[in-house]
Every structure is written in C-alpha cells, then in structure tokens.
Design an enzyme around this catalytic site. Structure first.
Site, short mmCIF file in Angstrom:
data_model
loop_
_atom_site.label_atom_id
_atom_site.label_comp_id
_atom_site.label_asym_id
_atom_site.label_seq_id
_atom_site.Cartn_x
_atom_site.Cartn_y
_atom_site.Cartn_z
N LYS A 1 0.85 -1.20 0.00
CA LYS A 1 0.00 0.00 0.00
C LYS A 1 0.88 1.25 0.00
CE LYS A 1 -3.88 2.04 2.63
NZ LYS A 1 -4.71 1.93 3.85
N SER B 1 -9.71 1.90 3.08
CA SER B 1 -8.90 2.67 2.18
C SER B 1 -7.86 1.85 1.40
CB SER B 1 -8.16 3.75 2.98
OG SER B 1 -7.25 3.15 3.89
N SER C 1 -9.80 -0.41 7.30
CA SER C 1 -9.25 -0.33 5.94
C SER C 1 -8.56 -1.57 5.41
CB SER C 1 -8.26 0.82 5.86
OG SER C 1 -8.97 2.00 5.65
N1 GLN Z 1 -13.07 4.23 6.42
C1 GLN Z 1 -12.42 4.71 7.59
C2 GLN Z 1 -12.01 6.15 7.42
O1 GLN Z 1 -12.34 6.70 6.45
C3 GLN Z 1 -11.27 3.83 7.96
C4 GLN Z 1 -10.06 4.13 7.18
C5 GLN Z 1 -8.88 3.32 7.61
O2 GLN Z 1 -9.00 2.32 8.31
N2 GLN Z 1 -7.73 3.80 7.22
O3 GLN Z 1 -11.38 6.74 8.23
#
Ligand code: GLN
Length: 491
Positions: free
Chosen positions: A79, A154, A178
């Site tokens: 990532k 994400s 995420s």
């Molecule tokens: N969807 C969540 C957010 O927007 C989690 C994102 C993540 O775990 N990086 O913050």
C-alpha cells in the site's frame, strides 16, 4: 492455474523443489498486470526492475539449496502509505506526489530479509481516509468482481490486486477497517493485527492510536506466513509491544471443538443487508457444525463507535498532517508571496476534499472550548466500547460478525454523502477502538455475485485463535477458492 493464481505456500513448495523460478512467477504476475490492470487500476507505481532483481536473487538462493524463508521469491504489493526506500510513496495524495522515502519502513525491512519480490505500490484513499478508494488523488480502483463497483477502502488497491491475481499477497493498513472491509468486498483474506503487534515505523501516520499494518492474502495460511514475517517489537516504534511472537502457522489446525463464539446482537441490526446477514449466519452455523459453541452476546456501546471514531481519528489526523507544509518535502505551490501564504496555498492545493474535511473536523474537536465536549468525551466512550469487549471475552473466545454491512456498492454512489460513506465502518471501528485483532475471511456471495466477508475478533494478542477458527472454516468451505471474471461486461 497459472502461477500468479496460486498462494504463497503453494508457490514456496514449487520454488523449493525447483519446479519453477521466481523470475517465471514474477513474469506471470506482470503478464497478468498487462492483461487486467487497465481495468482494475490497483497500482499507483510498478517496480518491475526491482522485482526482477529480487526474483533473481531469490532464485540464486533456491538454486544453491539454501534454506529459504517462506516468502522468498514471492511477489507482494505494498500500500502506498508504507515507506519504500527509493520508491515513490504518495499516500495517494498530491501533496506527496514527488516524495521518495530515504528509508524503508520496518515492515519492508522484514519483508526484504525474507527475500520477497516487490511488484509495486497500491492505490488507496488519500492518507487512508475513506472506505471506497474513490478519494485517491490519482485514480479509482475497480472491484475485480464487478468493475462498476468500488473495492472498499482505504486499502482498496491492495485488496483488488490480490483478488485480481496481480499480486500473490499485499500489505495494507487499517485504522478503522481499511484492511478488513476491502478484503470482504474483494473476496480475499485480510487481517488487522492487535494494536502494537507490528511496528509502524515508516507507515505514514493517519490516526496514531488506531493505525496498524496487516496482510491481504488468498487464504488463511498465507495470512499467517505474512504476519509471521512482519511482527515484533521495534525500537523505532515505541508503541510496538514487546510480547512473544508465536509461529502463527502452528495455529493452522482444522479444529474448533470446544471454542466459544459470541455473536453480538447489535451487529445484526438495521442497515445490515439481508443477503449479507444470511451468508454470515450460514458461516456461523457452519462453525457450530464443526464443533464450536455459539452464543448471543451484547456489545451495548456499538452504536457509538462511528461517532467516536469520527472525532478521534480526525483529531489525530489534524495533528499528524500538520507536517505537510511545503517546507521540508512533498509538493510546494509555485504561487507564493510570503511564508504563511505558501503554507496556505500548498495545503489548499495539495490535499483533497476528504482530507481537508477531516483536518477541519479534527481541529474543531481539539479546539479550546470544544475539546471537553468532543475529544475528551469521545475518549470516554472509547473506554466504554473497550469494556464491552472485555466483558464479552470473559465468556467467549472469538466474536463473529459481518465485516461490512453491505457488499460492494457502485462507484460514485456514496461520494456525495460523507455520512453514508462513514457508515461503511460500522462493523469494523469498534474493534479498532479496543485495539483488538480482527480477520475477514470470504464466507459467500450475494445474488449479484459479489463476495461477503465474515469478521472474527479476539482479545489483544490472541491472533492465534483467529487463525484457528479462520483456518478451520476455510478447510471446510470453498468460498475463498472462487475467482472473479474480470472480463465481465458489467463495468
Ligand atoms: N473508512 C475509515 C475512514 O475513512 C477507515 C479508514 C482506515 O481504516 N484507514 O477513516
């Protein structure tokens, strides 16, 4: 099956027996990238030259008959939030469009010492803020199961490339879901380890009290292998915990006899897609048939998890993102009159809409006069959420829930409504607050053919029991073996 479709453990045997070479394997991955990447768009950067060098090095080791680690010569995607020495790391943000880290994250050092092959850096929501990978400043990643839908986020790129067989496994990061949510939506295995299990040195920070790195893989065995490679105390990250690191492959036993699984009633409430609920209930019933005992439990503060998360995570983000000012590294606007103006213009141009929204939310929640009402209150609720889990784990070994309330949704469907987007995290944020380990495993499909994930949670540092349950489930089911037909015309 072509080589790129196999798992790391299957490939390791073939490499060891010298049936194949890592160069052949790496070429098969790039061949697949050639075929489908223009549709999936999972990668921001490809590192073919480095990959072939690493593959050659691994092949030498295998040829010499050296005792090679399980991930030697295995193609892996990273990532773009994880620093890779000499390889551009953007966090999918314009503000880091030209950032080339001068050092490797600790997890990268671990992977390199195993001799992995780095295929490239994967797309994500900018600074890991989002649940659909639509917040990338560069491109939208498409879900291999239906190109018209999002892959989750994400870490959507890392999930999509494993699902599309354009990597054997990958790393992602999970702050509020995420890893687990995109794993569920793309039909692969994804694990968020316990907070403190893995060093975050070199992980670009979003919300430091929540961020964790973890693996995406095609099956549970590979997940244990990748976790084995990357965990452990690191003096470069004071939040990494000095606890013994077991060999997680020892927990890959096909037996859940005597284990107690708790099913929290709050996770099967309004907003949960019926077909998702059915698949998850079936999976829990399967585990019961395999010898686990199942009981309903209650986690009464679940409903506050999202509100709490969207105070705490933005508050921490607003502090972490203060460093992007155009001075030391990253993007700097050309239009500058004085220093303050340069800061303003750099940040206005360099950050996308969602990142700015989070910075504003966080700055507000931390500001004088509001801090007690928002930030401090959120911290108190976080403690209550954690105590719900503590109480539950007095009675059960593992908690089973859906990973995501819905299957993948259409690209663009939720971008206009941030609150709708935030609701994607309803099943994943509670465990993040409590620092628990969680794994998402494929557990079926809805009628439209999109995959569903089962989330399993355990007490801090009890990843072993997650591996045991997830492995038993996979040994007795076949959902994880199904592959998407990326050529579907639906997209
Ligand atoms: N969807 C969540 C957010 O927007 C989690 C994102 C993540 O775990 N990086 O913050």
């Amino acid at each position: 099956m072509s080589l790129n479709q196999l798992t790391a453990h299957e490939l390791h045997d073939k490499l060891k027996n010298r049936e194949i070479t890592s160069v052949e394997l790496t070429e098969s991955v790039y061949q697949r990238i050639e075929e489908v990447e223009s549709k999936v768009k999972g990668y921001l950067t490809l590192t073919e030259e480095i990959a072939l060098e690493q593959a050659n090095a691994a092949d030498k080791g295998f040829q010499n008959g050296d005792d090679m680690p399980p991930l030697a010569g295995i193609p892996i995607a990273i990532k773009d939030v994880i620093c890779t020495k000499g390889v551009r790391t953007t966090c999918a943000s314009k503000i880091l469009s030209n950032f080339v880290p001068p050092y490797d994250a600790t997890v990268m050092q671990h992977l390199h010492s195993q001799g992995v092959v780095m295929i490239g850096k994967t797309n994500m929501d900018e600074f890991a803020m989002g649940s659909s990978t639509e917040n990338s400043a560069y491109q939208i990643t498409h879900n291999p199961w239906d190109l018209g839908t999002i892959p989750g986020g994400s870490s959507g790129g890392s999930a999509a490339v494993v699902s599309a067989d354009t990597a054997i496994c990958s790393l992602g990061s999970d702050t509020g879901g995420s890893i687990r949510q995109p794993a569920a939506l793309c039909g692969v295995v994804g694990m968020k380890p316990t907070y403190g299990r893995i060093s975050r040195y070199g992980l670009i920070a979003f919300a430091s009290s929540l961020d964790q790195i973890g693996p995406f893989t095609k099956d549970v065995t590979d997940c244990a292998l990748v976790l084995n490679a990357i965990c452990g105390k690191d003096e470069m990250d004071s939040t990494s915990v000095d606890v013994p690191v077991p060999d997680f492959t020892q927990s890959l036993v096909n037996d859940v006899q005597g284990l107690k699984i708790g099913v929290p009633k709050e996770y099967f409430a309004e907003g949960l897609d019926e077909q998702v609920a059915d698949q998850v209930q079936n999976a829990i019933a399967d585990l019961e048939k395999l010898g686990a005992s199942v009981e309903e439990i209650s986690l009464p503060h679940t409903e506050y998890a999202i509100a709490t998360y969207y105070i705490i995570a933005p508050a921490e983000a607003s502090a972490n993102l203060a460093r992007y000012d155009g001075v030391r590294y990253g993007f700097r606007t050309e239009e500058q009159t004085d220093l303050i103006n340069m800061y303003k213009k750099t940040r206005s141009k360099g950050f996308g809409q969602e990142v700015k929204r989070r910075i504003m939310l966080g700055t507000f929640a931390l500001s004088a006069g509001y801090q007690d009402a928002y930030y401090r209150k959120a911290q108190k609720v976080r403690t209550l959420i954690k105590s719900d889990f503590d109480a539950a784990f007095e009675k059960v070994d593992v908690i089973a829930t859906p990973t995501s309330p819905t299957p993948a949704f259409k690209i663009g469907e939720r971008t206009a409504d941030p609150l709708q987007m935030y609701l994607c995290d309803v099943m994943t944020t509670p465990a993040s607050h409590a620092g628990l380990p969680g794994i998402s495993v494929p557990c079926g499909f809805v009628d439209s053919g999109l995959p569903v994930g089962l989330q399993l949670l355990a007490q801090p540092f009890a990843e072993e029991v997650l591996f045991r349950v997830a492995y038993t489930y996979q040994q007795n089911t076949e959902h994880h073996l199904r592959k998407p037909e990326i050529n579907s015309s639906k997209g």
